[in-house]
Enzyme design. Structure first.
Site, PDB file in Angstrom:
ATOM      1  N   ALA A 209      40.016  37.149  41.361  1.00 31.59           N
ATOM      2  CA  ALA A 209      39.919  37.671  42.724  1.00 31.59           C
ATOM      3  C   ALA A 209      39.748  36.507  43.682  1.00 31.59           C
ATOM      4  CB  ALA A 209      38.735  38.629  42.853  1.00 31.59           C
ATOM      5  N   ASP A 210      40.070  36.758  44.928  1.00 32.72           N
ATOM      6  CA  ASP A 210      39.827  35.781  45.969  1.00 32.72           C
ATOM      7  C   ASP A 210      39.491  36.522  47.251  1.00 32.72           C
ATOM      8  OD1 ASP A 210      39.990  32.741  46.373  1.00 32.72           O
ATOM      9  OD2 ASP A 210      40.886  33.577  48.192  1.00 32.72           O
TER      10      ASP A 210
END
Length: 188
Positions: free
Chosen positions: A72-73
């Protein structure tokens, strides 16, 4: 959810806690990639690209045999400007001063990799922050809390008191949108 243990391509303790809410256990194998934005890349494109690159980097480094990798970012966007993690206290103060009294967006992309395929979903949340006095911002920065967080604040910590409203995903603002994560994990 999935009965297979997944690999989380992140050092974030918040993401581990959020996965646990879904009943998902994970091994932590952080991805080491260049997180620079590309020319002309908007904040939503940026987080989607990084989440996918993180998943692919872990897959390439650890082999592809049956791995389920989640990456994820998260970024805070003020208009089209990407506000990542502050490099130092001065940068944290500059970011928080700009966010104080603003409405901004928090984009979190989550990507899942398995057997050569990456799927990615994006969560975008509108956040309204009250005006925060400089002395309060400086005290917050002195606590060290904002230093590992996009936009220099964590909604789940002391800065949560400054948030007037959100429209979207609280868990997305924390760094892992549970709805989108569950959708991706069910797809496998």
């Amino acid at each position: 959810m999935t009965q297979q243990k997944i690999i989380l391509a992140s050092r974030s303790p918040r993401r581990v806690e959020l996965l646990a809410q879904l009943g998902v256990q994970c091994d932590i194998l952080p991805a080491d990639i260049d997180e620079s934005s590309l020319p002309g890349e908007d904040p939503a494109q940026y987080v989607c690209r990084l989440a996918q690159e993180k998943a692919l980097a872990v897959a390439a480094h650890h082999g592809e045999r049956g791995l389920l990798i989640l990456a994820a970012d998260t970024t805070v966007a003020l208009g089209q400007e990407i506000l990542g993690k502050p490099a130092d206290a001065s940068e944290a103060l500059a970011m928080l001063s700009r966010l104080s009294g603003s409405v901004h967006l928090v984009h979190t992309a989550v990507a899942v990799y398995e057997t050569g395929e990456v799927r990615c979903l994006l969560s975008t949340t509108e956040v309204e922050m009250m005006p925060v006095p400089q002395a309060v911002l400086q005290d917050y920065i002195a606590s060290g809390e904002p230093m590992d967080k996009a936009g220099a604040y964590g909604i789940q910590g002391r800065a949560g008191a400054w948030i007037r409203r959100i429209t979207g995903s609280y868990s997305g603002v924390m760094g892992l949108p549970l709805h989108e994560t569950a959708q991706l994990l069910h797809a496998w």
